[in-house]
Design an enzyme around this catalytic site. Structure first.
Site, PDB file in Angstrom:
ATOM      1  N   ARG A 296     -14.954 -21.409   5.382  1.00  0.00           N
ATOM      2  CA  ARG A 296     -15.388 -22.386   6.382  1.00  0.00           C
ATOM      3  C   ARG A 296     -15.820 -21.654   7.654  1.00  0.00           C
ATOM      4  O   ARG A 296     -15.177 -20.690   8.066  1.00  0.00           O
ATOM      5  CB  ARG A 296     -14.244 -23.342   6.744  1.00  0.00           C
ATOM      6  CG  ARG A 296     -14.103 -24.519   5.813  1.00  0.00           C
ATOM      7  CD  ARG A 296     -15.263 -25.519   5.925  1.00  0.00           C
ATOM      8  NE  ARG A 296     -15.140 -26.603   4.983  1.00  0.00           N
ATOM      9  CZ  ARG A 296     -15.647 -26.630   3.738  1.00  0.00           C
ATOM     10  NH1 ARG A 296     -16.345 -25.622   3.279  1.00  0.00           N
ATOM     11  NH2 ARG A 296     -15.470 -27.692   2.960  1.00  0.00           N
TER      12      ARG A 296
ATOM     13  N   ARG B 281      -0.778 -16.880   3.805  1.00  0.00           N
ATOM     14  CA  ARG B 281       0.468 -17.133   4.534  1.00  0.00           C
ATOM     15  C   ARG B 281       1.669 -16.518   3.837  1.00  0.00           C
ATOM     16  O   ARG B 281       2.691 -16.269   4.467  1.00  0.00           O
ATOM     17  CB  ARG B 281       0.668 -18.643   4.724  1.00  0.00           C
ATOM     18  CG  ARG B 281      -0.306 -19.219   5.747  1.00  0.00           C
ATOM     19  CD  ARG B 281      -0.367 -20.709   5.648  1.00  0.00           C
ATOM     20  NE  ARG B 281      -0.825 -21.144   4.330  1.00  0.00           N
ATOM     21  CZ  ARG B 281      -1.040 -22.401   3.990  1.00  0.00           C
ATOM     22  NH1 ARG B 281      -0.830 -23.339   4.865  1.00  0.00           N
ATOM     23  NH2 ARG B 281      -1.460 -22.712   2.776  1.00  0.00           N
TER      24      ARG B 281
ATOM     25  N   GLU C 205     -22.406 -26.791  11.345  1.00  0.00           N
ATOM     26  CA  GLU C 205     -23.530 -26.958  10.400  1.00  0.00           C
ATOM     27  C   GLU C 205     -24.211 -28.310  10.588  1.00  0.00           C
ATOM     28  O   GLU C 205     -23.529 -29.293  10.874  1.00  0.00           O
ATOM     29  CB  GLU C 205     -22.995 -26.834   8.965  1.00  0.00           C
ATOM     30  CG  GLU C 205     -22.423 -25.448   8.696  1.00  0.00           C
ATOM     31  CD  GLU C 205     -21.733 -25.355   7.338  1.00  0.00           C
ATOM     32  OE1 GLU C 205     -21.794 -26.316   6.556  1.00  0.00           O
ATOM     33  OE2 GLU C 205     -21.128 -24.313   7.077  1.00  0.00           O
TER      34      GLU C 205
ATOM     35  N   HIS D  12     -25.095 -22.871   3.446  1.00  0.00           N
ATOM     36  CA  HIS D  12     -23.938 -23.465   2.764  1.00  0.00           C
ATOM     37  C   HIS D  12     -24.310 -23.905   1.334  1.00  0.00           C
ATOM     38  O   HIS D  12     -24.301 -25.098   1.023  1.00  0.00           O
ATOM     39  CB  HIS D  12     -23.385 -24.654   3.563  1.00  0.00           C
ATOM     40  CG  HIS D  12     -21.976 -25.003   3.182  1.00  0.00           C
ATOM     41  ND1 HIS D  12     -21.073 -25.538   4.077  1.00  0.00           N
ATOM     42  CD2 HIS D  12     -21.302 -24.902   1.997  1.00  0.00           C
ATOM     43  CE1 HIS D  12     -19.921 -25.748   3.472  1.00  0.00           C
ATOM     44  NE2 HIS D  12     -20.035 -25.373   2.207  1.00  0.00           N
TER      45      HIS D  12
ATOM     46  N   LEU E 258      -6.570 -15.877  -0.961  1.00  0.00           N
ATOM     47  CA  LEU E 258      -6.628 -15.575  -2.393  1.00  0.00           C
ATOM     48  C   LEU E 258      -6.157 -16.795  -3.197  1.00  0.00           C
ATOM     49  O   LEU E 258      -5.125 -16.789  -3.849  1.00  0.00           O
ATOM     50  CB  LEU E 258      -5.761 -14.341  -2.712  1.00  0.00           C
ATOM     51  CG  LEU E 258      -5.968 -13.754  -4.102  1.00  0.00           C
ATOM     52  CD1 LEU E 258      -7.289 -12.997  -4.187  1.00  0.00           C
ATOM     53  CD2 LEU E 258      -4.804 -12.814  -4.467  1.00  0.00           C
ATOM     54  N   GLY E 259      -6.937 -17.866  -3.111  1.00  0.00           N
ATOM     55  CA  GLY E 259      -6.628 -19.082  -3.872  1.00  0.00           C
ATOM     56  C   GLY E 259      -7.465 -19.103  -5.134  1.00  0.00           C
ATOM     57  O   GLY E 259      -7.767 -18.061  -5.725  1.00  0.00           O
ATOM     58  N   ARG E 260      -7.858 -20.310  -5.550  1.00  0.00           N
ATOM     59  CA  ARG E 260      -8.652 -20.435  -6.780  1.00  0.00           C
ATOM     60  C   ARG E 260      -9.938 -19.615  -6.688  1.00  0.00           C
ATOM     61  O   ARG E 260     -10.242 -18.807  -7.575  1.00  0.00           O
ATOM     62  CB  ARG E 260      -8.996 -21.918  -7.031  1.00  0.00           C
ATOM     63  CG  ARG E 260      -7.825 -22.761  -7.486  1.00  0.00           C
ATOM     64  CD  ARG E 260      -8.190 -24.227  -7.446  1.00  0.00           C
ATOM     65  NE  ARG E 260      -8.385 -24.666  -6.083  1.00  0.00           N
ATOM     66  CZ  ARG E 260      -7.688 -25.649  -5.497  1.00  0.00           C
ATOM     67  NH1 ARG E 260      -6.807 -26.332  -6.182  1.00  0.00           N
ATOM     68  NH2 ARG E 260      -7.916 -25.961  -4.247  1.00  0.00           N
ATOM     69  N   ILE E 261     -10.703 -19.840  -5.612  1.00  0.00           N
ATOM     70  CA  ILE E 261     -11.991 -19.136  -5.491  1.00  0.00           C
ATOM     71  C   ILE E 261     -11.757 -17.659  -5.187  1.00  0.00           C
ATOM     72  O   ILE E 261     -12.419 -16.778  -5.761  1.00  0.00           O
ATOM     73  CB  ILE E 261     -12.877 -19.800  -4.411  1.00  0.00           C
ATOM     74  CG1 ILE E 261     -13.150 -21.266  -4.767  1.00  0.00           C
ATOM     75  CG2 ILE E 261     -14.187 -19.039  -4.256  1.00  0.00           C
ATOM     76  CD1 ILE E 261     -13.838 -22.071  -3.669  1.00  0.00           C
TER      77      ILE E 261
ATOM     78  N   ASP F 241     -22.267 -17.879   4.570  1.00  0.00           N
ATOM     79  CA  ASP F 241     -22.736 -19.103   3.897  1.00  0.00           C
ATOM     80  C   ASP F 241     -22.291 -20.337   4.667  1.00  0.00           C
ATOM     81  O   ASP F 241     -22.704 -21.452   4.352  1.00  0.00           O
ATOM     82  CB  ASP F 241     -22.179 -19.152   2.462  1.00  0.00           C
ATOM     83  CG  ASP F 241     -22.706 -20.343   1.660  1.00  0.00           C
ATOM     84  OD1 ASP F 241     -23.920 -20.622   1.737  1.00  0.00           O
ATOM     85  OD2 ASP F 241     -21.911 -21.009   0.974  1.00  0.00           O
TER      86      ASP F 241
END
Ligand code: NAP
Length: 323
Positions: A232, A175, A261, A279, A152-155, A256
């Site tokens: 990722r 974490r 990749e 991606h 649950l960061g910026r994105i 995605d």
């Protein structure tokens, strides 16, 4: 700043190449008949690195560039760069946060809806003339689902904000628990998976997250569970995911990002009930332009003596050097 030499290992978007070329002297290693010996030749004059491509940037390349000051990465994820090692050597690493947040969150929502409601499959049904023979089968629903966000960061927060409008229950794992966040925190990833039926991954890659969405977590997600990954590929144990999808341990997945990749496991490609994207999370013209400009801006700012614009956490800038 034309006396400053910047090394690029593989081609980047024209905006970046032109921007660097205008301000500095750009050394294009990939255009040389023997890039390795070219890098050896120019090594002592290189002060900046704009890697491009998927090359792994670690101590081996830092050894070759004794006067390197900064690595300017295109993308917010920088798991291909050993930033801790850069930090130990006094080399700044920059990434491109914020300018892509909303775009990736939009894509995550699109992928979630496409996966739950079978949008690509329904599109294929129509194009293949199957609608003339019968309606597309009924699909699962997002109604009443519990969405768990890994990272649950910026994105992750931008995704959560959008999901609030979809009236689903939200929880998250990271974490540590975050103050002032209105969503329920789960202290283990397995608990998060057990208590939700959509696991939405947007955590960074790297050794700490490698394969953390494995067989146990997928089992906890359960037979009605949906995995969405826009973080990722390395975060998900891909062979375990293939088994979980094949054995119906989980319902479906929308991906995605992949471990290797642009190679995607043939088993995943063969599955019609999942949704796969190449991606494209940040891949709009506007957002890529903003990301590219930030790559250039970081280099220009650094070599103008103003410090990096967006240094990563492992190489924080403290005025004259990083701590
Ligand atoms: P961010 O703000 O740094 O957020 C990362 C989140 O992941 C944080 O909430 C962090 O929470 C959590 N996290 C980090 N390490 C963790 C670990 N070991 N275990 C569990 N959680 C962990 O980054 P962002 O800007 O949101 O970007 C997130 C990632 O999205 C990027 O790193 C990149 O890989 C990916 N991305 C993908 C696309 C695409 O095209 N699909 C585009 C852009 C970005 P804690 O610190 O509390 O653990």
């Amino acid at each position: 700043m034309k006396d400053v030499e910047i090394l690029m290992l593989s081609p980047m978007m024209p905006l970046i190449m032109e921007g660097i070329d205008k301000a500095f002297t750009l050394r294009r290693a990939w255009q040389q008949p023997d890039p390795e010996s070219y890098i050896r030749e120019v090594s002592s004059s290189i002060r900046g690195l704009a890697p491009g491509g998927h090359a792994h940037i670690d101590g081996a390349i830092f050894d070759k560039l004794p006067n390197l000051e900064i690595v300017a990465n295109m993308g917010v994820g920088y798991d291909t760069i050993d930033a801790k090692e850069a930090g130990r050597r006094g080399i700044i690493v920059t990434n491109t946060p914020d300018v892509l947040t909303e775009e990736v969150a939009d894509l995550a929502l699109g992928l979630l809806l496409a996966t739950v409601r079978h949008l690509p499959q329904a599109d294929r049904h129509l194009r293949e003339g199957k609608w003339l023979k019968g309606a597309y089968p009924l699909t699962p629903t997002l109604r009443g689902r519990k969405v768990g966000i890994l990272g649950l960061g910026r994105i992750g927060k931008a995704i959560a904000k959008r999901l609030e409008g979809f009236d689903v229950e939200l929880s998250y794992y990271g974490r540590s628990e975050q103050a002032g966040v209105p969503y329920r925190y789960e202290s283990t990833l397995k608990d998060l998976a057990a208590k939700c039926d959509v696991l939405l991954c947007v955590a960074p890659g790297g050794v700490e997250t490698n394969g953390i969405v494995g067989a146990e977590v997928l089992k906890a997600l359960g037979p009605d569970g949906i995995l969405i990954n826009v973080g990722r590929g390395s975060v998900v144990d891909e062979p375990a995911l293939v088994r979980a999808l094949r054995d119906k341990t989980i319902l479906t997945a929308g991906l995605d990002v992949f471990a290797d990749e642009p190679r995607v496991p043939a088993e995943l490609v063969a599955m019609d009930h999942i949704v796969l994207l190449p991606h494209v999370g940040s891949a709009s013209v506007e957002t890529r332009r903003a990301m590219g400009q930030l790559v250039v801006d970081n280099l220009v700012s650094w070599f103008s003596g103003k410090g990096p614009v967006t240094p990563v956490a492992e190489t924080p800038f403290r005025g004259t050097a990083f701590a």
